[in-house]
Scaffold this motif. Sequence first.
Motif, PDB file in Angstrom:
ATOM      1  N   ARG A  75       0.834  -1.197   0.000  1.00 21.56           N
ATOM      2  CA  ARG A  75       0.000   0.000   0.000  1.00 21.56           C
ATOM      3  C   ARG A  75       0.874   1.255   0.000  1.00 21.56           C
ATOM      4  N   ILE A  76       1.948   1.214   0.784  1.00 20.07           N
ATOM      5  CA  ILE A  76       2.886   2.334   0.800  1.00 20.07           C
ATOM      6  C   ILE A  76       3.521   2.509  -0.571  1.00 20.07           C
ATOM      7  N   GLU A  77       3.905   1.401  -1.191  1.00 15.51           N
ATOM      8  CA  GLU A  77       4.525   1.451  -2.515  1.00 15.51           C
ATOM      9  C   GLU A  77       3.590   2.097  -3.535  1.00 15.51           C
ATOM     10  N   THR A  78       2.292   1.856  -3.408  1.00 17.98           N
ATOM     11  CA  THR A  78       1.317   2.380  -4.368  1.00 17.98           C
ATOM     12  C   THR A  78       1.197   3.895  -4.307  1.00 17.98           C
ATOM     13  N   ILE A  79       1.312   4.470  -3.103  1.00 16.84           N
ATOM     14  CA  ILE A  79       1.107   5.923  -2.999  1.00 16.84           C
ATOM     15  C   ILE A  79       2.401   6.718  -3.147  1.00 16.84           C
ATOM     16  N   ARG A  80       3.541   6.046  -3.219  1.00 13.50           N
ATOM     17  CA  ARG A  80       4.808   6.773  -3.367  1.00 13.50           C
ATOM     18  C   ARG A  80       4.860   7.638  -4.640  1.00 13.50           C
ATOM     19  N   PRO A  81       4.484   7.089  -5.818  1.00 18.80           N
ATOM     20  CA  PRO A  81       4.517   7.940  -7.022  1.00 18.80           C
ATOM     21  C   PRO A  81       3.580   9.137  -6.915  1.00 18.80           C
ATOM     22  N   PHE A  82       2.442   8.952  -6.265  1.00 22.64           N
ATOM     23  CA  PHE A  82       1.489  10.048  -6.065  1.00 22.64           C
ATOM     24  C   PHE A  82       2.102  11.126  -5.173  1.00 22.64           C
ATOM     25  N   ALA A  83       2.797  10.689  -4.127  1.00 16.68           N
ATOM     26  CA  ALA A  83       3.446  11.647  -3.226  1.00 16.68           C
ATOM     27  C   ALA A  83       4.546  12.419  -3.958  1.00 16.68           C
ATOM     28  N   LYS A  84       5.285  11.733  -4.826  1.00 15.81           N
ATOM     29  CA  LYS A  84       6.331  12.422  -5.597  1.00 15.81           C
ATOM     30  C   LYS A  84       5.709  13.466  -6.521  1.00 15.81           C
ATOM     31  N   TYR A  85       4.563  13.123  -7.080  1.00 18.50           N
ATOM     32  CA  TYR A  85       3.837  14.065  -7.941  1.00 18.50           C
ATOM     33  C   TYR A  85       3.419  15.298  -7.147  1.00 18.50           C
ATOM     34  N   LEU A  86       2.845  15.100  -5.966  1.00 23.09           N
ATOM     35  CA  LEU A  86       2.385  16.235  -5.156  1.00 23.09           C
ATOM     36  C   LEU A  86       3.542  17.091  -4.649  1.00 23.09           C
ATOM     37  N   LYS A  87       4.688  16.480  -4.453  1.00 16.75           N
ATOM     38  CA  LYS A  87       5.843  17.217  -3.913  1.00 16.75           C
ATOM     39  C   LYS A  87       6.318  18.316  -4.865  1.00 16.75           C
ATOM     40  N   GLN A  88       5.986  18.163  -6.149  1.00 14.10           N
ATOM     41  CA  GLN A  88       6.348  19.210  -7.120  1.00 14.10           C
ATOM     42  C   GLN A  88       5.661  20.531  -6.791  1.00 14.10           C
ATOM     43  N   PHE A  89       4.443  20.416  -6.267  1.00 14.05           N
ATOM     44  CA  PHE A  89       3.632  21.610  -6.013  1.00 14.05           C
ATOM     45  C   PHE A  89       3.545  21.953  -4.536  1.00 14.05           C
ATOM     46  N   SER A  90       3.825  20.967  -3.687  1.00 15.87           N
ATOM     47  CA  SER A  90       3.786  21.181  -2.247  1.00 15.87           C
ATOM     48  C   SER A  90       5.059  20.597  -1.640  1.00 15.87           C
ATOM     49  N   PRO A  91       6.122  21.377  -1.532  1.00 11.74           N
ATOM     50  CA  PRO A  91       7.422  20.876  -1.076  1.00 11.74           C
ATOM     51  C   PRO A  91       7.398  20.210   0.303  1.00 11.74           C
ATOM     52  N   ASP A  92       6.381  20.517   1.114  1.00 14.88           N
ATOM     53  CA  ASP A  92       6.303  19.906   2.447  1.00 14.88           C
ATOM     54  C   ASP A  92       5.814  18.461   2.402  1.00 14.88           C
ATOM     55  N   THR A  93       5.387  18.015   1.222  1.00 12.94           N
ATOM     56  CA  THR A  93       4.918  16.627   1.097  1.00 12.94           C
ATOM     57  C   THR A  93       6.047  15.657   1.399  1.00 12.94           C
ATOM     58  N   ILE A  94       5.754  14.639   2.195  1.00 14.15           N
ATOM     59  CA  ILE A  94       6.723  13.591   2.526  1.00 14.15           C
ATOM     60  C   ILE A  94       6.454  12.375   1.646  1.00 14.15           C
ATOM     61  N   VAL A  95       7.472  11.939   0.937  1.00 13.25           N
ATOM     62  CA  VAL A  95       7.359  10.706   0.155  1.00 13.25           C
ATOM     63  C   VAL A  95       7.696   9.550   1.094  1.00 13.25           C
ATOM     64  N   PRO A  96       6.723   8.698   1.422  1.00 10.70           N
ATOM     65  CA  PRO A  96       6.981   7.609   2.371  1.00 10.70           C
ATOM     66  C   PRO A  96       8.156   6.750   1.926  1.00 10.70           C
ATOM     67  N   GLY A  97       8.995   6.371   2.877  1.00 12.33           N
ATOM     68  CA  GLY A  97      10.148   5.534   2.564  1.00 12.33           C
ATOM     69  C   GLY A  97       9.723   4.203   1.963  1.00 12.33           C
ATOM     70  N   ARG A  98      10.516   3.707   1.027  1.00 12.77           N
ATOM     71  CA  ARG A  98      10.192   2.457   0.349  1.00 12.77           C
ATOM     72  C   ARG A  98      10.045   1.297   1.332  1.00 12.77           C
ATOM     73  N   ASP A  99      10.841   1.311   2.387  1.00 11.67           N
ATOM     74  CA  ASP A  99      10.819   0.215   3.369  1.00 11.67           C
ATOM     75  C   ASP A  99      10.124   0.616   4.673  1.00 11.67           C
ATOM     76  N   LEU A 100       9.228   1.574   4.572  1.00 17.85           N
ATOM     77  CA  LEU A 100       8.539   2.067   5.768  1.00 17.85           C
ATOM     78  C   LEU A 100       7.820   0.946   6.507  1.00 17.85           C
ATOM     79  N   CYS A 101       7.227   0.030   5.761  1.00 20.57           N
ATOM     80  CA  CYS A 101       6.536  -1.113   6.374  1.00 20.57           C
ATOM     81  C   CYS A 101       7.202  -2.437   6.009  1.00 20.57           C
ATOM     82  N   GLY A 102       8.461  -2.353   5.598  1.00 25.02           N
ATOM     83  CA  GLY A 102       9.172  -3.568   5.210  1.00 25.02           C
ATOM     84  C   GLY A 102       9.150  -3.751   3.703  1.00 25.02           C
ATOM     85  N   ARG A 103       9.571  -4.905   3.269  1.00 27.83           N
ATOM     86  CA  ARG A 103       9.671  -5.198   1.845  1.00 27.83           C
ATOM     87  C   ARG A 103       8.282  -5.385   1.231  1.00 27.83           C
ATOM     88  N   ALA A 104       8.103  -4.766   0.064  1.00 30.12           N
ATOM     89  CA  ALA A 104       6.806  -4.874  -0.622  1.00 30.12           C
ATOM     90  C   ALA A 104       6.757  -6.067  -1.557  1.00 30.12           C
TER      91      ALA A 104
END
Length: 320
Positions: A75-104
């Motif tokens: 689930r974390i892996e799925t929203i990472r690209p979306f977070a990267k997209y939002l970070k372009q317009f909102s620099p405070d956006t945090i892109v969740p770490g790839r291993d935040l919940c372990g290996r996907a």
Amino acid sequence: MKNSVKPADTMMSHAKTYLAQRRSLGFDLKISGSILMDFARFADSMTYRGPITEELALAWAHSTKSERAITWARRIETIRPFAKYLKQFSPDTIVPGRDLCGRAHRRLAPHIYTEQELNELLAAAASLLPAGSIRPLTYEALFGLIAATGLRISEAINLSISDVNHEDGTLIVLETKFHKSRLIPLHPTVTSVLERYADRRLRVIAEAPCNSFFVGLNGKKLPIRTVEGTFDRIRRQLAWTARGDHSLPRIHDLRHTFVCRRILQWHQEGVSVDNRIIALSTYLGHVKPSDTYWYLTAVPELMEVVNQKFARYAEGASHE
């Protein structure tokens, strides 16, 4: 015109804009899009306004009923690209770490069906109610085809009448998982079963309401949820015990079983598997042979053949 993200915008509006842009570039995003929209609904249900945070991502990842870490990680892996997209317009956006919940991604051992279990499945499908209707005929032919060819369930239920060539003994699978079409030769016994099903289908349903090869009681294309529900009832009826890392045997495990049985047969026949694996990869609709090797499971029968081959090799090397 450059996009902008306003603090008052909802996460749903951000997600819809993101998905629309990605799909305009040719990305399907059917499954990942559904998961992303679930995240957006979760955030908005909390009346959350602002950039994505690690805390928000974790709360959503753990909101699923599943208690498996790999589910949270995916689930974390799925929203990472979306977070990267939002970070372009909102620099405070945090892109969740790839291993935040372990290996996907890790390979979960599938359930490899025995010959007896395959026979039980087809017999149970043929006994479905209402007796004499198209339903038992459909599921016996459908599950039998998947077991005999390794088709994905989506590929099987998407077959149209014109995709099945009884004279040539072939199937045409159009626009599959990787937008590739392929021609699948069938064993004569499989062709015979499909031909009998097509004949009965015409007699049971006089005027076909749709062009789908496999149809339900209403004469229409089978929804995948209906197929999975029917399989679940058969599975409970047969009281199968899972052999693998999944909680229950799955329809997709028929595809794994097909690969294992095919490679086992090649070993038994003394055929070079390395030379045949590219053909098998093409047959299955894989992009590269490594995807096909992913389906291999160390079942006892296969390990016995491999051990015998190694023993002969070792014995020959010792005499050199």
